[in-house]
Design a protein around this motif. Structure first.
Motif, PDB file in Angstrom:
ATOM      1  N   VAL A  74       6.306  18.607  19.564  1.00 39.39           N
ATOM      2  CA  VAL A  74       5.690  18.292  20.849  1.00 39.39           C
ATOM      3  C   VAL A  74       5.232  16.834  20.933  1.00 39.39           C
ATOM      4  N   ASP A  75       4.870  16.236  19.792  1.00 42.92           N
ATOM      5  CA  ASP A  75       4.409  14.850  19.799  1.00 42.92           C
ATOM      6  C   ASP A  75       5.526  13.846  19.537  1.00 42.92           C
ATOM      7  N   ALA A  76       6.726  14.335  19.242  1.00 46.44           N
ATOM      8  CA  ALA A  76       7.858  13.434  18.960  1.00 46.44           C
ATOM      9  C   ALA A  76       8.618  13.124  20.240  1.00 46.44           C
ATOM     10  N   VAL A  77       7.895  12.608  21.215  1.00 45.62           N
ATOM     11  CA  VAL A  77       8.495  12.277  22.505  1.00 45.62           C
ATOM     12  C   VAL A  77       8.158  10.839  22.872  1.00 45.62           C
ATOM     13  N   ARG A  78       8.976  10.283  23.740  1.00 41.69           N
ATOM     14  CA  ARG A  78       8.685   8.987  24.332  1.00 41.69           C
ATOM     15  C   ARG A  78       8.691   9.168  25.843  1.00 41.69           C
ATOM     16  N   VAL A  79       7.896   8.401  26.528  1.00 39.59           N
ATOM     17  CA  VAL A  79       7.882   8.424  27.993  1.00 39.59           C
ATOM     18  C   VAL A  79       8.586   7.166  28.467  1.00 39.59           C
ATOM     19  N   VAL A  80       9.769   7.353  29.025  1.00 43.86           N
ATOM     20  CA  VAL A  80      10.604   6.200  29.379  1.00 43.86           C
ATOM     21  C   VAL A  80      11.051   6.299  30.829  1.00 43.86           C
ATOM     22  N   GLY A  81      11.546   5.179  31.343  1.00 44.96           N
ATOM     23  CA  GLY A  81      12.044   5.138  32.704  1.00 44.96           C
ATOM     24  C   GLY A  81      13.311   5.973  32.850  1.00 44.96           C
ATOM     25  N   VAL A  82      13.437   6.669  33.971  1.00 45.84           N
ATOM     26  CA  VAL A  82      14.639   7.464  34.240  1.00 45.84           C
ATOM     27  C   VAL A  82      15.833   6.548  34.445  1.00 45.84           C
ATOM     28  N   ASP A  83      15.634   5.493  35.230  1.00 50.38           N
ATOM     29  CA  ASP A  83      16.725   4.558  35.524  1.00 50.38           C
ATOM     30  C   ASP A  83      16.907   3.516  34.434  1.00 50.38           C
ATOM     31  N   ASP A  84      15.811   3.155  33.773  1.00 57.89           N
ATOM     32  CA  ASP A  84      15.859   2.109  32.752  1.00 57.89           C
ATOM     33  C   ASP A  84      15.107   2.582  31.509  1.00 57.89           C
ATOM     34  N   ASP A  88       9.297   1.764  28.275  1.00 62.31           N
ATOM     35  CA  ASP A  88       8.648   2.780  27.439  1.00 62.31           C
ATOM     36  C   ASP A  88       7.134   2.623  27.561  1.00 62.31           C
ATOM     37  N   VAL A  89       6.474   3.626  28.137  1.00 62.73           N
ATOM     38  CA  VAL A  89       5.019   3.536  28.371  1.00 62.73           C
ATOM     39  C   VAL A  89       4.249   4.558  27.524  1.00 62.73           C
ATOM     40  N   THR A  90       4.878   5.070  26.486  1.00 61.91           N
ATOM     41  CA  THR A  90       4.250   6.093  25.641  1.00 61.91           C
ATOM     42  C   THR A  90       2.926   5.602  25.062  1.00 61.91           C
ATOM     43  N   ASP A  91       2.976   4.454  24.401  1.00 57.77           N
ATOM     44  CA  ASP A  91       1.774   3.951  23.743  1.00 57.77           C
ATOM     45  C   ASP A  91       0.698   3.564  24.755  1.00 57.77           C
ATOM     46  N   GLN A  92       1.127   3.060  25.898  1.00 58.49           N
ATOM     47  CA  GLN A  92       0.152   2.699  26.928  1.00 58.49           C
ATOM     48  C   GLN A  92      -0.597   3.925  27.434  1.00 58.49           C
ATOM     49  N   LEU A  93       0.113   5.032  27.633  1.00 56.50           N
ATOM     50  CA  LEU A  93      -0.541   6.250  28.095  1.00 56.50           C
ATOM     51  C   LEU A  93      -1.499   6.803  27.042  1.00 56.50           C
ATOM     52  N   ARG A  94      -1.085   6.753  25.789  1.00 52.38           N
ATOM     53  CA  ARG A  94      -1.966   7.237  24.724  1.00 52.38           C
ATOM     54  C   ARG A  94      -3.194   6.342  24.577  1.00 52.38           C
ATOM     55  N   ASP A  95      -2.975   5.032  24.664  1.00 53.48           N
ATOM     56  CA  ASP A  95      -4.107   4.100  24.556  1.00 53.48           C
ATOM     57  C   ASP A  95      -5.071   4.279  25.724  1.00 53.48           C
ATOM     58  N   TYR A  96      -4.532   4.547  26.900  1.00 51.50           N
ATOM     59  CA  TYR A  96      -5.406   4.759  28.066  1.00 51.50           C
ATOM     60  C   TYR A  96      -6.250   6.019  27.860  1.00 51.50           C
ATOM     61  N   ALA A  97      -5.614   7.079  27.362  1.00 50.38           N
ATOM     62  CA  ALA A  97      -6.379   8.298  27.074  1.00 50.38           C
ATOM     63  C   ALA A  97      -7.501   8.009  26.084  1.00 50.38           C
ATOM     64  N   ASP A 135      15.379  20.839  27.240  1.00 51.16           N
ATOM     65  CA  ASP A 135      14.513  22.015  27.233  1.00 51.16           C
ATOM     66  C   ASP A 135      13.301  21.754  28.125  1.00 51.16           C
ATOM     67  N   SER A 136      12.442  22.748  28.219  1.00 51.19           N
ATOM     68  CA  SER A 136      11.193  22.620  28.982  1.00 51.19           C
ATOM     69  C   SER A 136      10.014  22.932  28.067  1.00 51.19           C
ATOM     70  N   GLU A 137      10.028  22.283  26.930  1.00 54.76           N
ATOM     71  CA  GLU A 137       9.000  22.507  25.911  1.00 54.76           C
ATOM     72  C   GLU A 137       8.001  21.351  25.826  1.00 54.76           C
ATOM     73  N   GLY A 138       8.029  20.464  26.808  1.00 56.26           N
ATOM     74  CA  GLY A 138       7.210  19.259  26.718  1.00 56.26           C
ATOM     75  C   GLY A 138       5.787  19.417  27.232  1.00 56.26           C
ATOM     76  N   VAL A 139       4.933  18.519  26.769  1.00 59.66           N
ATOM     77  CA  VAL A 139       3.559  18.367  27.250  1.00 59.66           C
ATOM     78  C   VAL A 139       3.388  16.902  27.627  1.00 59.66           C
ATOM     79  N   GLY A 140       2.788  16.648  28.776  1.00 52.57           N
ATOM     80  CA  GLY A 140       2.555  15.275  29.193  1.00 52.57           C
ATOM     81  C   GLY A 140       1.793  14.490  28.132  1.00 52.57           C
ATOM     82  N   VAL A 141       2.190  13.245  27.915  1.00 53.29           N
ATOM     83  CA  VAL A 141       1.627  12.469  26.807  1.00 53.29           C
ATOM     84  C   VAL A 141       0.137  12.212  26.974  1.00 53.29           C
ATOM     85  N   PHE A 142      -0.307  11.920  28.178  1.00 57.74           N
ATOM     86  CA  PHE A 142      -1.738  11.718  28.418  1.00 57.74           C
ATOM     87  C   PHE A 142      -2.502  13.026  28.193  1.00 57.74           C
ATOM     88  N   ALA A 143      -1.990  14.122  28.762  1.00 55.59           N
ATOM     89  CA  ALA A 143      -2.650  15.421  28.595  1.00 55.59           C
ATOM     90  C   ALA A 143      -2.719  15.819  27.124  1.00 55.59           C
TER      91      ALA A 143
END
Length: 347
Positions: A74-84, A88-97, A135-143
């Motif tokens: 569940v934590d081995a994900v990256r949050v990236v742009g669909v078009d580009d 990659d905003v994974t670390d930014q979302l975690r840092d904001y949390a 799959d649909s096994e993901g959890v939002g990175v901030f959550a």
């Protein structure tokens, strides 16, 4: 110890788009009337939109969860742009949390937006780098980060709160989590009242120790917990009975965690009936033959679905003053439930 209702609204985090604010990637919102018109009667919201907060703007290019294989953790994900995908905003979302933790220390629940790569709690679609959904096994990175910081915090998704049973369960958990901090940890309005009462007592009898308050809290919640899971409630009682060697902080963390876990399982009619019968047992010697029969019949009518829970609770509360025993007077089960507070039916 009798746990009294909070006199002010309970602070709860919420995805900002659910408040009706146009902060979604497409410039829209996902306004939830259940949240803003019903639950706002007892919740004071702390609205956050992590994607806006990290500077993605409105409107913005969509993002999604990227994994390298279907079996990814569940934590081995990256949050990236669909078009580009280079965005990659994974670390930014975690840092904001992480940065919001001090503010969120005061909240007693969190309502997240479903299906969001930043805020979804469950079932978020995950993709491979070729763009195919895997799959649909993901959890939002901030959550997910908020879950890690506050593992016992009651959380739910906006859409699921349209269901009366799920909404009642979330409210029950939020009320309990809030009560824990007011009574066990001495935060908020509960502390002031308890201290005021203690000031009139001898010094040696002032505020009970924290361990004593933990036991008192479990005792007050015992029958409500039994209505959710009898076996787990008994196991928690055994943990407390054998806890003398446990460090205080470890005990508090374990008990709070188990209480929230038990309450996360919706109460069944069967287990509620059992808890109501236990409550009846504490009153039987103070009732005459006709009153005992009437109460027993009402509980049976609830068990088979012919009477609402509120009818049984009303009758139990009617007879409650007859008992001199503090235990039954302390039971949270007999307090006003979310449905009685008008927080479960919404049209």
């Amino acid at each position: 110890m009798k746990i009294l209702p909070r006199q002010t609204r309970i602070p709860v985090g919420i995805s900002q788009c659910a408040m009706g604010d146009p902060v979604r990637y497409n410039g829209g919102h996902k306004h939830s009337k259940v949240c803003t018109e019903l639950l706002a009667r007892c919740f004071e919201y702390v609205p956050l939109c992590p994607e806006v907060a990290i500077g993605l703007g409105v409107p913005r290019k969509p993002i999604h969860l990227l994994v390298d294989k279907a079996s990814a953790d569940v934590d081995a994900v990256r949050v990236v742009g669909v078009d580009d995908p280079s965005v990659d905003v994974t670390d930014q979302l975690r840092d904001y949390a992480d940065s919001e933790v001090p503010q969120l220390e005061k909240i007693r629940g969190y309502i997240f937006m479903q299906n969001s790569p930043s805020c979804g709690l469950r079932g978020v679609r995950r993709y491979l780098d070729n763009g195919h959904g895997i799959d649909s096994e993901g959890v939002g990175v901030f959550a997910r980060r908020i879950q890690q910081h506050f593992p016992h915090l009651p959380m739910e998704e906006v859409g699921r709160l349209n269901n009366n049973e799920l909404r009642e369960n979330f409210l029950t958990r939020v009320f309990a989590y809030d009560a824990w901090f007011r009574y066990v940890e001495g935060e908020g309005e509960g502390e002031g009242k308890e201290v005021a009462e203690a000031e009139s007592e001898p010094v040696a009898e002032k505020r009970p120790s924290r361990i004593a308050r933990i036991i008192e809290f479990y005792t007050a919640y015992k029958y409500l917990l039994m209505a959710h899971n009898q076996d787990a409630t008994r196991a928690l009682g055994r943990l407390l009975a054998d806890s003398k060697a446990m460090p205080e902080d470890e005990l508090a963390f374990a008990v709070r965690g188990r209480i929230m876990q038990i309450l996360s399982r919706p109460a069944s009619r069967k287990d509620r009936t059992n808890a109501l019968m236990h409550s009846q047992g504490h009153l039987k010697e103070y009732l005459n033959k006709e009153e005992k029969a009437e109460l027993q019949q009402l509980i049976e009518e609830y068990r088979v679905g012919h009477k609402p829970l509120s009818a049984v609770l009303t009758m139990l509360r009617h007879y409650l003053p007859r008992s001199p025993h503090a235990f039954i007077h302390s039971q949270v089960l007999l307090a006003a439930e979310p449905a009685e507070l008008g927080l479960c039916d919404f049209h």
